[in-house]
Scaffold this motif. Structure first.
Motif, PDB file in Angstrom:
ATOM      1  N   THR A   1      -7.037   5.622  -5.919  1.00 29.99           N
ATOM      2  CA  THR A   1      -6.555   4.536  -5.067  1.00 29.99           C
ATOM      3  C   THR A   1      -5.825   5.093  -3.854  1.00 29.99           C
ATOM      4  O   THR A   1      -6.000   4.602  -2.728  1.00 29.99           O
ATOM      5  CB  THR A   1      -5.622   3.603  -5.860  1.00 29.99           C
ATOM      6  N   LYS A   2      -5.011   6.124  -4.060  1.00 36.20           N
ATOM      7  CA  LYS A   2      -4.289   6.736  -2.944  1.00 36.20           C
ATOM      8  C   LYS A   2      -5.266   7.321  -1.928  1.00 36.20           C
ATOM      9  O   LYS A   2      -5.131   7.109  -0.715  1.00 36.20           O
ATOM     10  CB  LYS A   2      -3.358   7.837  -3.439  1.00 36.20           C
TER      11      LYS A   2
ATOM     12  N   ALA B   1       0.816  -1.221   0.000  1.00 36.38           N
ATOM     13  CA  ALA B   1       0.000   0.000   0.000  1.00 36.38           C
ATOM     14  C   ALA B   1       0.847   1.267   0.000  1.00 36.38           C
ATOM     15  O   ALA B   1       0.347   2.365  -0.259  1.00 36.38           O
ATOM     16  CB  ALA B   1      -0.934   0.004   1.200  1.00 36.38           C
TER      17      ALA B   1
ATOM     18  N   VAL C   1       0.537   3.525  -5.994  1.00 34.93           N
ATOM     19  CA  VAL C   1      -0.668   3.872  -5.237  1.00 34.93           C
ATOM     20  C   VAL C   1      -0.839   5.391  -5.216  1.00 34.93           C
ATOM     21  O   VAL C   1      -1.945   5.912  -5.401  1.00 34.93           O
ATOM     22  CB  VAL C   1      -0.600   3.309  -3.804  1.00 34.93           C
TER      23      VAL C   1
END
Length: 453
Positions: free
Chosen positions: A384-385, A373, A378
């Protein structure tokens, strides 16, 4: 991420005995054939840690290429283990597993997400993985809330039946070009969301502020909008036996949400599932869309990266973000496996830093492996972040949906998707709809508690 999962002390959770009973009566505990397949009740064995294992992908076709890449990496690192890949479409996976539980032919490893754990585990088909995880290099390297989510969904917080791979978080996508032209702020609050939906609508020009999901899959999105606005953080009240779904705050929130239909949304939304909704947003002039990380690449293809953004659910009046759970996906070890040692090695490998990162970069989802992660991709994929941050920085409360209830699928789809369409088109009140759903949920929860004892 804060997961709220109220359950009563007398047993707000239980094994799905009612679901399992008919299956158990139909099964025997006989050993499987030479192909290594088995049925529920077959305890399997650890095996030699070498030889062949079978892996079932629960999203075959969509994730086939990335899984084949991970399998190739695994076989290179473990030359004495061969993995047979079987891709099964997500719409067919549950029935395929159920049929194999009763008739034989289960794999060694398979995709087992939150929405299906309870039904499979209730039939004694999954191996508890707590002890294996405790002794593994993965211990302490998996997102704790994703682990808890899978434990909860399995119906027994004391047992983990699936190792998490990813979370497909909900996202509010919005057209930055349209917002800029209209002089609007990003829809980071519900007030700004409704303001934008209204201001971006010009029906004469076929321009709309929002697209609402009225077809298949509509209930989870409606619940997300309800709890997001009401600020309620638990699906059950303090007794653990009565749902909050028809709380007056949720009723008011749903009334406001469905009032958008045909006022600031296209009329076609009444029947749109996610594929039609996403395609409509990508090809039209619509300001906002609620979906998840899975459609991000579709939007990139349609607009590039400079005409839209994907952000977490808007916050409420008190600055608090609340959203309902999106099912966490994972990998389960089937109890009938004749080579559990090799199967566990595959699960460990697939959820390791490098491979979990590779999988989720391809899928556009939030990695379960905490090291993955933190990888650069990412941060590069903004939705997504932001989703990963929202799930880990304490800013978001998660209302855990009751996947553990055997009747949840029927209640949330078969019984109430048609009813929700009536609410959207104005032929049923939001209160009547939610009161009916609440009655169904309370009955299902009471039966669950009773059988748990």
């Amino acid at each position: 991420m804060k997961i709220s999962n109220h359950r009563s002390s007398k047993g707000g959770r239980r094994s799905a005995a009612a679901v399992a009973l008919s299956a158990v009566l139909a099964l025997t505990a006989t050993a499987c054939g030479d192909d290594g397949s088995g049925t529920a009740g077959d305890k399997g064995n650890e095996g030699s840690g070498k030889g062949k294992i079978v892996f079932w992908d629960n999203n075959g076709g969509v994730r086939t290429d990335i899984w084949k890449e991970i399998i190739a990496d695994f076989e290179k690192a473990n030359p004495k283990i061969d993995v047979e890949y079987v891709g099964i479409a997500s719409t067919e996976y549950q029935s395929k597993v159920d049929t194999s539980i009763q008739g034989g032919g289960l794999p060694d490893v398979g995709g087992v997400g939150a929405a299906m754990i309870a039904a499979i585990a209730a039939q004694n088909a999954l191996e508890p993985l707590d002890d294996r995880l405790a002794k593994s290099s993965l211990n302490g390297k998996l997102n704790e809330d994703m682990v808890k989510s899978l434990q909860s969904a399995g119906g027994d917080d004391d047992k983990l039946y699936s190792i998490p791979t990813s979370a497909n978080n909900g996202v509010l996508y919005y057209r930055t070009d349209l917002f800029k032209k209209a002089g609007l702020d990003a829809p980071t609050t519900w007030d700004k969301f409704y303001e934008a939906a209204d201001k971006l609508t010009n029906e004469d020009k076929n321009e709309f502020g929002y697209t609402i999901r009225g077809g298949a899959g509509s209930i989870a999105q409606a619940l997300d909008a309800m709890y997001g606005q009401s600020g309620l953080t638990s699906f059950w009240d303090s007794s653990g036996e009565k749902t909050t779904v028809n709380d007056p705050k949720n009723v008011a929130a749903l009334e406001k949400y469905v009032a958008l239909y045909k006022k600031t949304t296209p009329a076609a939304d009444l029947n749109n599932d996610f594929t039609k909704m996403v395609a409509q947003w990508d090809s039209g002039t619509i300001g906002m869309l609620n979906h998840n990380l899975g459609s991000y690449q579709d939007h990139v293809k349609a607009f590039g990266t400079d005409k839209f953004r994907g952000i977490p659910q808007p916050v409420g009046p008190g600055g608090k973000r609340v959203q309902v759970s999106n099912p966490v996906d994972g990998l389960g070890l089937f109890k009938s496996s004749k080579n559990k040692e090799a199967a566990w090695k595959f699960i460990e490998f697939a959820t390791s830093h490098a491979e979990n990162s590779k999988f989720n970069e391809s899928a556009g989802q939030v990695p379960a492996n905490t090291d993955a992660a933190k990888d650069p991709w990412v941060s590069a994929a903004e939705p997504t972040k932001l989703a990963a941050d929202a799930l880990s920085d304490g800013s978001t409360s998660i209302v855990q949906l009751p996947y553990y209830l055997p009747d949840w699928g029927t209640i949330s789809k078969t019984d109430n998707e048609p009813a929700f369409q009536k609410v959207v088109n104005g032929s049923m009140s939001a209160k009547d709809f939610l009161d009916t759903m609440a009655e169904q949920l309370n009955t299902a929860q009471a039966e669950w508690s009773e059988q748990k004892g």
